[in-house]
Design a protein around this motif. Sequence first.
Motif, PDB file in Angstrom:
ATOM      1  N   LEU A 405     -29.389  27.636  -2.880  1.00 30.11           N
ATOM      2  CA  LEU A 405     -28.911  26.667  -1.894  1.00 30.11           C
ATOM      3  C   LEU A 405     -29.663  25.346  -1.982  1.00 30.11           C
ATOM      4  N   ASN A 406     -30.937  25.397  -2.315  1.00 32.13           N
ATOM      5  CA  ASN A 406     -31.712  24.161  -2.462  1.00 32.13           C
ATOM      6  C   ASN A 406     -31.199  23.325  -3.630  1.00 32.13           C
ATOM      7  N   VAL A 407     -30.897  23.988  -4.744  1.00 25.71           N
ATOM      8  CA  VAL A 407     -30.375  23.275  -5.914  1.00 25.71           C
ATOM      9  C   VAL A 407     -28.991  22.710  -5.611  1.00 25.71           C
ATOM     10  N   ILE A 408     -28.175  23.479  -4.928  1.00 26.57           N
ATOM     11  CA  ILE A 408     -26.831  23.015  -4.568  1.00 26.57           C
ATOM     12  C   ILE A 408     -26.925  21.740  -3.730  1.00 26.57           C
ATOM     13  N   GLN A 409     -27.838  21.720  -2.763  1.00 25.68           N
ATOM     14  CA  GLN A 409     -27.991  20.533  -1.920  1.00 25.68           C
ATOM     15  C   GLN A 409     -28.393  19.306  -2.748  1.00 25.68           C
ATOM     16  N   GLU A 410     -29.299  19.494  -3.692  1.00 29.60           N
ATOM     17  CA  GLU A 410     -29.738  18.370  -4.521  1.00 29.60           C
ATOM     18  C   GLU A 410     -28.579  17.789  -5.331  1.00 29.60           C
ATOM     19  N   LEU A 411     -27.748  18.652  -5.917  1.00 27.07           N
ATOM     20  CA  LEU A 411     -26.639  18.173  -6.732  1.00 27.07           C
ATOM     21  C   LEU A 411     -25.567  17.500  -5.872  1.00 27.07           C
ATOM     22  N   VAL A 412     -25.277  18.086  -4.703  1.00 26.04           N
ATOM     23  CA  VAL A 412     -24.261  17.499  -3.823  1.00 26.04           C
ATOM     24  C   VAL A 412     -24.733  16.147  -3.302  1.00 26.04           C
ATOM     25  N   ALA A 468     -13.163  16.785 -11.336  1.00 27.42           N
ATOM     26  CA  ALA A 468     -13.225  15.494 -12.024  1.00 27.42           C
ATOM     27  C   ALA A 468     -14.374  14.644 -11.496  1.00 27.42           C
ATOM     28  N   LEU A 469     -14.521  14.595 -10.166  1.00 22.80           N
ATOM     29  CA  LEU A 469     -15.593  13.809  -9.565  1.00 22.80           C
ATOM     30  C   LEU A 469     -16.956  14.315  -9.995  1.00 22.80           C
ATOM     31  N   TYR A 470     -17.150  15.618  -9.934  1.00 28.88           N
ATOM     32  CA  TYR A 470     -18.470  16.179 -10.226  1.00 28.88           C
ATOM     33  C   TYR A 470     -18.794  16.094 -11.713  1.00 28.88           C
ATOM     34  N   GLN A 471     -17.786  16.270 -12.570  1.00 24.40           N
ATOM     35  CA  GLN A 471     -18.065  16.160 -14.005  1.00 24.40           C
ATOM     36  C   GLN A 471     -18.290  14.707 -14.419  1.00 24.40           C
ATOM     37  N   HIS A 472     -17.775  13.771 -13.622  1.00 28.30           N
ATOM     38  CA  HIS A 472     -18.037  12.358 -13.899  1.00 28.30           C
ATOM     39  C   HIS A 472     -19.478  11.995 -13.565  1.00 28.30           C
ATOM     40  N   MET A 473     -20.005  12.592 -12.483  1.00 36.06           N
ATOM     41  CA  MET A 473     -21.343  12.251 -12.010  1.00 36.06           C
ATOM     42  C   MET A 473     -22.434  13.154 -12.580  1.00 36.06           C
ATOM     43  N   LEU A 474     -22.055  14.342 -13.017  1.00 36.70           N
ATOM     44  CA  LEU A 474     -23.025  15.306 -13.537  1.00 36.70           C
ATOM     45  C   LEU A 474     -22.701  15.629 -14.993  1.00 36.70           C
ATOM     46  N   SER A 475     -23.654  16.224 -15.660  1.00 39.79           N
ATOM     47  CA  SER A 475     -23.375  16.748 -16.997  1.00 39.79           C
ATOM     48  C   SER A 475     -22.531  18.012 -16.866  1.00 39.79           C
ATOM     49  N   VAL A 476     -21.912  18.408 -17.982  1.00 40.22           N
ATOM     50  CA  VAL A 476     -21.135  19.655 -17.978  1.00 40.22           C
ATOM     51  C   VAL A 476     -22.019  20.826 -17.572  1.00 40.22           C
ATOM     52  N   GLU A 477     -23.245  20.849 -18.064  1.00 45.09           N
ATOM     53  CA  GLU A 477     -24.165  21.936 -17.745  1.00 45.09           C
ATOM     54  C   GLU A 477     -24.502  21.958 -16.260  1.00 45.09           C
ATOM     55  N   GLN A 478     -24.715  20.785 -15.666  1.00 44.75           N
ATOM     56  CA  GLN A 478     -25.034  20.733 -14.241  1.00 44.75           C
ATOM     57  C   GLN A 478     -23.857  21.193 -13.388  1.00 44.75           C
ATOM     58  N   TYR A 479     -22.657  20.813 -13.776  1.00 51.08           N
ATOM     59  CA  TYR A 479     -21.477  21.239 -13.011  1.00 51.08           C
ATOM     60  C   TYR A 479     -21.282  22.752 -13.111  1.00 51.08           C
ATOM     61  N   GLN A 480     -21.461  23.313 -14.298  1.00 52.47           N
ATOM     62  CA  GLN A 480     -21.351  24.758 -14.447  1.00 52.47           C
ATOM     63  C   GLN A 480     -22.440  25.474 -13.648  1.00 52.47           C
ATOM     64  N   LEU A 481     -23.632  24.892 -13.626  1.00 56.90           N
ATOM     65  CA  LEU A 481     -24.717  25.452 -12.821  1.00 56.90           C
ATOM     66  C   LEU A 481     -24.337  25.444 -11.345  1.00 56.90           C
ATOM     67  N   LEU A 482     -23.750  24.359 -10.872  1.00 55.42           N
ATOM     68  CA  LEU A 482     -23.328  24.272  -9.476  1.00 55.42           C
ATOM     69  C   LEU A 482     -22.323  25.364  -9.136  1.00 55.42           C
ATOM     70  N   LEU A 483     -21.307  25.533  -9.970  1.00 51.99           N
ATOM     71  CA  LEU A 483     -20.312  26.580  -9.721  1.00 51.99           C
ATOM     72  C   LEU A 483     -20.945  27.968  -9.745  1.00 51.99           C
TER      73      LEU A 483
END
Length: 658
Positions: A405-412, A468-483
């Motif tokens: 949850l801490n990592v999710i908050q940082e990415l969001v 689309a929004l999240y992959q624009h702002m994050l790397s592919v790896e970061q978006y997959q990590l978020l999911l």
Amino acid sequence: MCVLDSHILTFENLSPYVASERCPDAAPSLLDGDAQTPVSTCTDQIPGRSAALTDHSIGRWLPERLSSGTSPPTLCSHNMLPLRLFFLGTLLGTTVTLASTLPFQNLGLNVVGFADEPRDWLVLDRKGTTLDRTVKHEGAFSLKLKAVSSGQLAGISWNAKPWRGQTVVLSGWFKSRQSQATFLFETCPTESCPGDGHTPLSGTHDWTNFSLTLQIPQTAEMLAVGIRVSSGTLWLDDLSLTANGQPIAEAPPFMGPDATELAWLKDNSQPLRTETAAPDQSSADDTDLAPLGAVVGHARLIGLGEGTHGTHEFFTLKQRMVQYLVKRQGIRVFALEANAALADTVNAYIQGGPGKPESLLAGTVWHTEEMLNLLKWMRLYNKTTQNKLILTGFDLGFNSNLSELNVIQELVATVEPTYLSKVQDLLTSMSRDYYYTYAPINANKTANYQADRTMAETILLHFEHQKALYQHMLSVEQYQLLLRYVTRVWQFTGMPLYGPYTYRDRMMARNLEAIAHQYPGKKIVVWAHDVHVGRFPGRMGELLTQDLGAQYAVIGTMFGSGRYTAGPGIGQPLVEGNLAPPMYLGSIEQAFSQVGAPFFLDLRTTRSLPAAWLNREQDMRVTIGTSVAPFDVVRGNLAHLFDAVAFVPFSTSSKLLK
């Protein structure tokens, strides 16, 4: 003869829960106290999964996600079940094979298990339940139950299918002294246990014959027998069963291998060394582990089990196995029974990142000197190669303080600050509603837990829709990590709704499949408890075997007696030095102890004489996890559960880091 009224009998507090095939994700109801009313009955179907989540689901074990406005599957259980006894019931009860004769149940109460206790009976409180050599009706012993502080409860259960449609009568003898007691004799059908009758007994009686009669319905899965004593003292002896007036034969007890079988065991067991693994594997002698390579073969996933989470010898032996598999089999992915964010932090360290390794696994069963040695070796190994070792986690977490949850908050906060409040609402709610992996299900909080689960699902759907929004702002790896992290949080919110056993194992199996997709072509070591990696009914190992077949190989570890590290109770801090007494005559461990030294045994060679005794159901102790459970025994077919087993006669406690 005293005939007790038993038209419908309730096996309160002891009968194993048998999940309905129509409610595969149902869980037991574990209420506080001695509740006498069912929480609910089992529904006929699971609510449908959101169509938008189809592509995100990997594996056929992912339970249906619950859309807003739906309710979780209701609970297929009746009354409060002690958590430890339910756990044994799910393993022991479901592994009994269908047979025309009754598997040995110790109805005569003349076979000793642990000191002064009846073999194969589940006992709630060992302070007041013993075999009595002095007061008995016939034979060597009677079962004496003397109420201490919380009363006494003991019982047995077995497969009811051979006697469906028949009238089964349980007969026996009892003696009591100022006793308040309840005889329990019940069937557990497919959808629910009746929970609406019992047979009380009170007062003082000399030896008295009794009988209890049950008409076994066609839906019956289990038959359960028990006795609960709330005050005074009661003796029970010489139980027997008939079906339609004919005696039911009870199979004789297995009393250990004969001389020929024991000789085969000694000849075919391969000696093992359990010393601390060398920091530099290139200079270590690993020839004793060659049989491990033969068992693993071309398997993609290799389960390395452990009979306790706190045995020093298991840790050191498994570290040597990991080093062997890295060197000889090219293993590069190490999957640990831990949640994803914790494992990712540890993985950053072994990749050469900063941090003190002593603190990485704090608060887990892995916070030991032995595991620290393994992590240091992995980090050192990675400095010598471009093909680096990877550590990942496949578990759901153990309490609501999820680091995901801490990592999710940082990415969001980076991508969509206006949505951050939704994640924080979930974090606040989960912190308020008590979550713990093995906590009893609290039916009074079902609405709270369902609200948390709905919030987690809504958040996951949002991130998928905003790809689309999240992959624009994050790397592919970061978006997959978020999911991945939000999925794990969503999975975790199901624990208080569906229970910590088959649901958790289904999720872990799904996560391992996802890890295999993440690392295509790479072999994966799965480090977890025997109960998870073994092919126990409904557990992770069985599910992986169903999907992967020979691509999944599993090695269990067992011990004879000694000390181990575990918490004194559920959720309590770990302590070293817990005692596990020697297993009794007729158990797998007692037979293995006669070899006299640690060994490795390939169980694929046990299909014919003189090794066939290892390919039928035997008593074994494989249930010590995060809390003490030295007397909890299950019955299973060892050669079915594992492809091979490593055995150490004596266990010493793993060494906790300070």
